[in-house]
Motif scaffolding. Structure first.
Motif, PDB file in Angstrom:
ATOM      1  N   SER A 101    -108.245  -3.830  71.604  1.00 55.08           N
ATOM      2  CA  SER A 101    -108.245  -5.260  71.322  1.00 55.08           C
ATOM      3  C   SER A 101    -106.878  -5.865  71.625  1.00 55.08           C
ATOM      4  N   GLU A 102    -106.915  -7.106  72.094  1.00 60.04           N
ATOM      5  CA  GLU A 102    -105.660  -7.820  72.319  1.00 60.04           C
ATOM      6  C   GLU A 102    -105.844  -9.274  71.934  1.00 60.04           C
ATOM      7  N   PHE A 103    -104.936  -9.793  71.137  1.00 59.33           N
ATOM      8  CA  PHE A 103    -104.967 -11.200  70.725  1.00 59.33           C
ATOM      9  C   PHE A 103    -103.664 -11.858  71.121  1.00 59.33           C
TER      10      PHE A 103
ATOM     11  N   LEU B 178    -105.245 -22.456  69.787  1.00 58.85           N
ATOM     12  CA  LEU B 178    -104.666 -21.342  69.049  1.00 58.85           C
ATOM     13  C   LEU B 178    -104.280 -20.158  69.913  1.00 58.85           C
TER      14      LEU B 178
ATOM     15  N   GLU C  27    -106.029 -16.651  72.410  1.00 59.74           N
ATOM     16  CA  GLU C  27    -107.197 -15.975  72.933  1.00 59.74           C
ATOM     17  C   GLU C  27    -107.302 -14.549  72.434  1.00 59.74           C
ATOM     18  N   ALA C  28    -108.499 -13.995  72.550  1.00 60.16           N
ATOM     19  CA  ALA C  28    -108.754 -12.631  72.107  1.00 60.16           C
ATOM     20  C   ALA C  28    -109.501 -11.889  73.208  1.00 60.16           C
ATOM     21  N   ARG C  29    -109.158 -10.618  73.389  1.00 61.32           N
ATOM     22  CA  ARG C  29    -109.811  -9.780  74.394  1.00 61.32           C
ATOM     23  C   ARG C  29    -110.164  -8.439  73.791  1.00 61.32           C
ATOM     24  N   GLU C  30    -111.244  -7.874  74.269  1.00 57.94           N
ATOM     25  CA  GLU C  30    -111.653  -6.544  73.795  1.00 57.94           C
ATOM     26  C   GLU C  30    -112.250  -5.793  74.972  1.00 57.94           C
ATOM     27  N   ARG C  31    -111.790  -4.571  75.169  1.00 60.60           N
ATOM     28  CA  ARG C  31    -112.298  -3.732  76.267  1.00 60.60           C
ATOM     29  C   ARG C  31    -113.273  -2.705  75.730  1.00 60.60           C
TER      30      ARG C  31
ATOM     31  N   ARG D  41    -104.601 -18.027  58.009  1.00 59.40           N
ATOM     32  CA  ARG D  41    -106.019 -17.701  57.969  1.00 59.40           C
ATOM     33  C   ARG D  41    -106.445 -16.902  59.195  1.00 59.40           C
ATOM     34  N   LYS D  42    -105.989 -17.366  60.375  1.00 57.17           N
ATOM     35  CA  LYS D  42    -106.360 -16.659  61.606  1.00 57.17           C
ATOM     36  C   LYS D  42    -105.824 -15.237  61.584  1.00 57.17           C
TER      37      LYS D  42
ATOM     38  N   PRO E  51    -109.380  -2.161  63.822  1.00 62.43           N
ATOM     39  CA  PRO E  51    -109.611  -0.794  63.345  1.00 62.43           C
ATOM     40  C   PRO E  51    -108.363  -0.267  62.624  1.00 62.43           C
TER      41      PRO E  51
ATOM     42  N   GLU F 241    -107.947 -13.172  59.376  1.00 58.75           N
ATOM     43  CA  GLU F 241    -109.266 -12.890  59.946  1.00 58.75           C
ATOM     44  C   GLU F 241    -109.181 -11.841  61.052  1.00 58.75           C
ATOM     45  N   ILE F 242    -108.109 -11.917  61.835  1.00 59.15           N
ATOM     46  CA  ILE F 242    -107.930 -10.946  62.923  1.00 59.15           C
ATOM     47  C   ILE F 242    -107.631  -9.558  62.355  1.00 59.15           C
TER      48      ILE F 242
ATOM     49  N   GLU G  49    -110.428  -7.523  60.878  1.00 56.23           N
ATOM     50  CA  GLU G  49    -111.406  -6.938  61.800  1.00 56.23           C
ATOM     51  C   GLU G  49    -110.840  -5.810  62.651  1.00 56.23           C
TER      52      GLU G  49
ATOM     53  N   THR H  88    -113.054 -13.946  65.851  1.00 55.34           N
ATOM     54  CA  THR H  88    -112.124 -14.459  64.836  1.00 55.34           C
ATOM     55  C   THR H  88    -111.297 -15.617  65.366  1.00 55.34           C
ATOM     56  N   ILE H  89    -110.997 -15.615  66.641  1.00 54.32           N
ATOM     57  CA  ILE H  89    -110.137 -16.642  67.218  1.00 54.32           C
ATOM     58  C   ILE H  89    -110.840 -18.000  67.287  1.00 54.32           C
TER      59      ILE H  89
ATOM     60  N   ARG I 135    -114.376  -9.078  66.312  1.00 53.33           N
ATOM     61  CA  ARG I 135    -112.941  -9.281  66.485  1.00 53.33           C
ATOM     62  C   ARG I 135    -112.650 -10.481  67.378  1.00 53.33           C
TER      63      ARG I 135
END
Lengths: 370, 370
Positions: free
Chosen positions: B103-105, A303, A305-309, B72-73, B82, B76-77, B80, A276-277, A273
C-alpha cells in the motif's frame, strides 16, 4: 392465564420479535406482543402489519390464556431478569404479574381480540436448507434499491422453478443474483408450483436475523401475495411487493472476454485501504490491470491519493476500469469462495463478478467513467 | 522527514489522540495531528486548545522533521494497514508518503509553524499511582454538572494537601468524593505545594481513556491554570476551569444514624430491574427498609409497577425513602468493595453512600419526595 417458562427461552422469543414490532404506528396494539398459551408451550407474536413473527417457547402451562403486553417494556424487563424460572400470571383485568426470584412486575395488558391475526402454514411448500436460504438472502440483500419510486426494486425477487431457486436484487447500478439447483429429494421439486415473488427489504432483513445459523430446514409457502416461512419453532408471515420485477437477464453481459482472478481477502483489504482516502465522495476506484498485477488507485483532489498493488491471475492486455469500491466490497463480503473472478469487456461495459469456478453467485456491476 | 515505525505503535498513538481533536473548529490546523521526530522516536500531538495530548512512539528515524496531517484521515488509513512496518516520508512540499507492504498513500500536510505549542513538564509535581488516579476520576466524573450556568461545577475539584489527594464533583443533586492519603514516600509529600484545581469534564474523561489501566505512575503539575499530566510516553496538557469550587463540605450530613449494608451486585441488579418500568421518567425508586430486608419499588401509573426484595443488614425501625435510581447506580458502578453502606437520617435528609468499612469513597445523594 398462568405459565412457567425459563427466562432465557422467554428472552429468545421476546428479543428478536420486539425488534420487528413498529413503535411509531398510530395503532397502539402494534407496539405490543401477543403472548398466548397452548397445552405445551407459550407463543410470542408481534407484527407491524407488513411482517408478523410468531415463536414458540417451551413452558409449563398451569392455566391457558392470552394477553398483549408492551413489546419494549417486556423486553427491557426480561433482559434484566436472572437466568432462572419465570412465572407469568394474567388476571381477569389483564394485569400480568411476572415473578422471578426476588423480583415482581405488574404490567397492564391489552386483550387478544384487538390483535391482528396471523396466517397459519398449510403443510405444503418448498423445503430448503436454512443456512442456504440465509446465504441467498445475504448475497442479494445489499443490492436492493432504496429508491421509493421504483417500488418493485425495493425487494428481492424470489423465483422458484422445477429446476432451481433463485434470488435477484438490483438498484440499477449493480445486480446481485444467486441460484440453487433443486436436487429433487428433500425439496420435493416434483410437486412444486412455480413461484415469482418480491420479498420486501425489511422482511428479508428480519428473516436473516430470525433464522438462526443452525442446521435445519425452512418451509416456504407463497399465497395471496404473502410469504409464509416456518421452521420448528418460528413462523414468519410477510406481505410481498406487488408488481413485476424488471427483466434483469438483459443486463447480464453476454460478452466479457477478459478474466481476472484475485484473492478475496487481499482484495477486500486493498479496497478498504484505498477507500479511506475518499471519505463520503462518490469517486471511482481505478483498477489498472497488467499481466499478473492489479493496481488499485483512489484520488481525492483535496487530500491526496492511495495505491495498492495486488498479485492476480490476468493474461490480457493492459486495461483500466473504474468502480464504486463499496459495490465490490458488498459482493466480496457475501462471497464464500477464497478467490473471486471478474469478467470484463471494456471500461464502459458491465462487469461480471463471481466466485472462482462457482456459477451459483454473480454480481453485475456498472463501471464508473474515469 | 523520514521515519520507520510499526503500524500497531502508530495506531496506538494516532487512535486515542485523534479522538481528542476537535473537528468542528474554524481553525483547520486543529483537525490535524502534528507528527514530529526526535533522535529515537516519533511524537504525535493533537489539541483542541482546551486539552492537548502528545504521545511518543518508538521508531527508527532516518531523517528528522515534522508535518501536520489530517487526524481523521491518518487514523482511517493507519487502522486499515496490515500489522507490519510503516515508512513515513515527508517531502519539502509537505506531502507525506506512507508506505506499508503493498500500500502507498500520499497525503498533503501542513507546516509545523501553524501548530499550537504545548507546555513542557517541569520534572516536579505530585507522583501518583496511575490506576489510583484513574479510579479517582472514575469515582467522581459521573457527578459533574452539565449546567453551563454553574461553570465551576462543570469539572472535578482536584485538591492536594500535605496529607492527602482529593477529588470531588457535584451537580447539586448528588456529590461524589474520593480521597487518598499520601504516605510520603513515592509521592514526595514533604515537598508538595497545596493544589486546588478544577479539571474540566472533557479533560477528565479523555485522561481516563488515555491513561491505560496498567501499573505505573503519573506525574501531575499544576501551573498557570493548566494541568500537566505525564507518564513515560504520554503528556496531557489541560486548561483548568477558573473560579472557586463551592464549599461542598457543608452538604455532607453530620447526622445519619441509620445504617444499611447491602451487597453491591444484588443492589445493582435490583435497581436495574425495577428501573425498567420507568422509562425516561424522573420517578423515585422507593426503598422500604425493615429489619434485615430492603424492598425496592417503582411505580409507573401508565404501565404498572416493579418490586425487588433484597436481604440487607439493617436493625432500625421501618423507614421508606425515595431516590433517583440512576444516581445510586452511578455510585455502585464506581464502587470497588463488595458491600455498600448507606447512612440515613430521615426521608428528606441527604443520604451518605460508601463502601463498607471504606471511608475513601463517598457519595451524598439527596432523596426524592415520595
Amino acid at each position: 392465564m398462568h405459565i412457567k417458562v425459563l427466562r432465557d427461552d422467554l428472552l429468545d422469543g421476546v428479543g428478536p420479535i420486539q425488534a420487528v414490532v413498529e413503535t411509531k404506528r398510530s395503532l397502539p396494539i402494534l407496539s405490543h406482543l401477543l403472548l398466548e398459551t397452548s397445552p405445551s408451550h407459550l407463543s410470542v407474536f408481534g407484527t407491524d402489519l407488513d411482517i408478523g413473527v410468531r415463536k414458540r417457547i417451551p413452558g409449563e402451562v398451569v392455566k391457558e390464556g392470552s394477553v398483549a403486553l408492551s413489546a419494549r417494556k417486556l423486553y427491557e424487563i426480561v433482559r434484566e431478569l436472572p437466568a432462572t424460572s419465570v412465572d407469568l400470571i394474567v388476571d381477569d383485568e389483564l394485569t400480568a404479574t411476572i415473578t422471578c426470584d426476588n423480583s415482581e412486575f405488574k404490567i397492564k395488558g391489552l386483550a387478544r381480540n384487538d390483535f391482528p391475526s396471523m396466517r397459519e402454514p398449510q403443510q405444503s411448500g418448498i423445503v430448503l436448507d436454512r443456512r442456504l436460504f440465509r446465504d441467498m438472502i445475504r448475497r442479494t440483500l445489499f443490492a436492493v434499491s432504496s429508491d421509493q419510486t421504483r417500488y418493485t426494486l425495493n425487494g428481492i425477487l424470489f423465483r422458484v422453478t422445477s429446476q432451481d431457486v433463485k434470488m435477484v436484487a438490483t438498484d440499477g447500478h449493480r445486480l446481485a443474483m444467486t441460484n440453487h439447483e433443486l436436487s429433487g429429494k428433500s425439496e420435493s421439486s416434483s410437486t412444486l408450483t412455480p413461484v415469482d415473488a418480491i420479498i420486501p427489504r425489511k422482511a428479508a432483513a428480519e428473516t436473516l436475523k430470525l433464522l438462526r445459523e443452525e442446521p435445519g430446514e425452512v418451509t416456504i409457502e407463497i399465497s395471496d401475495n404473502h410469504l409464509l416461512l416456518h421452521t420448528d419453532d418460528i413462523l414468519i408471515d410477510a406481505r410481498l411487493i406487488e408488481g413485476q420485477f424488471p427483466n434483469y437477464e438483459q443486463v447480464i453481459p453476454a460478452h466479457a472476454a477478459k478474466e481476472v482472478t484475485v484473492n478475496r481477502e487481499a482484495f477486500i483489504a486493498g479496497l478498504r485501504r484505498t477507500s479511506t482516502i475518499l471519505g463520503e465522495r462518490a469517486v471511482p476506484t481505478t483498477m489498472k490491470l497488467t499481466p499478473g498485477k492489479l493496481l488499485l488507485t483512489c484520488v481525492n483532489l483535496d487530500l491526496g491519493e492511495a495505491r495498492e498493488r495486488l498479485d492476480v491471475e490476468y493474461q490480457h492486455e493492459e486495461m483500466s476500469v473504474g468502480f464504486n469500491a463499496r459495490y465490490i466490497l458488498d459482493f466480496l463480503g457475501a462471497l464464500t469462495t477464497d478467490q473471486a473472478t471478474i469478467r470484463l469487456q471494456d471500461p464502459l461495459s458491465p462487469a461480471l463478478f463471481t466466485g472462482k469456478d462457482d456459477a451459483r453467485y454473480t454480481c453485475v456491476i456498472m463501471p464508473m467513467r474515469l
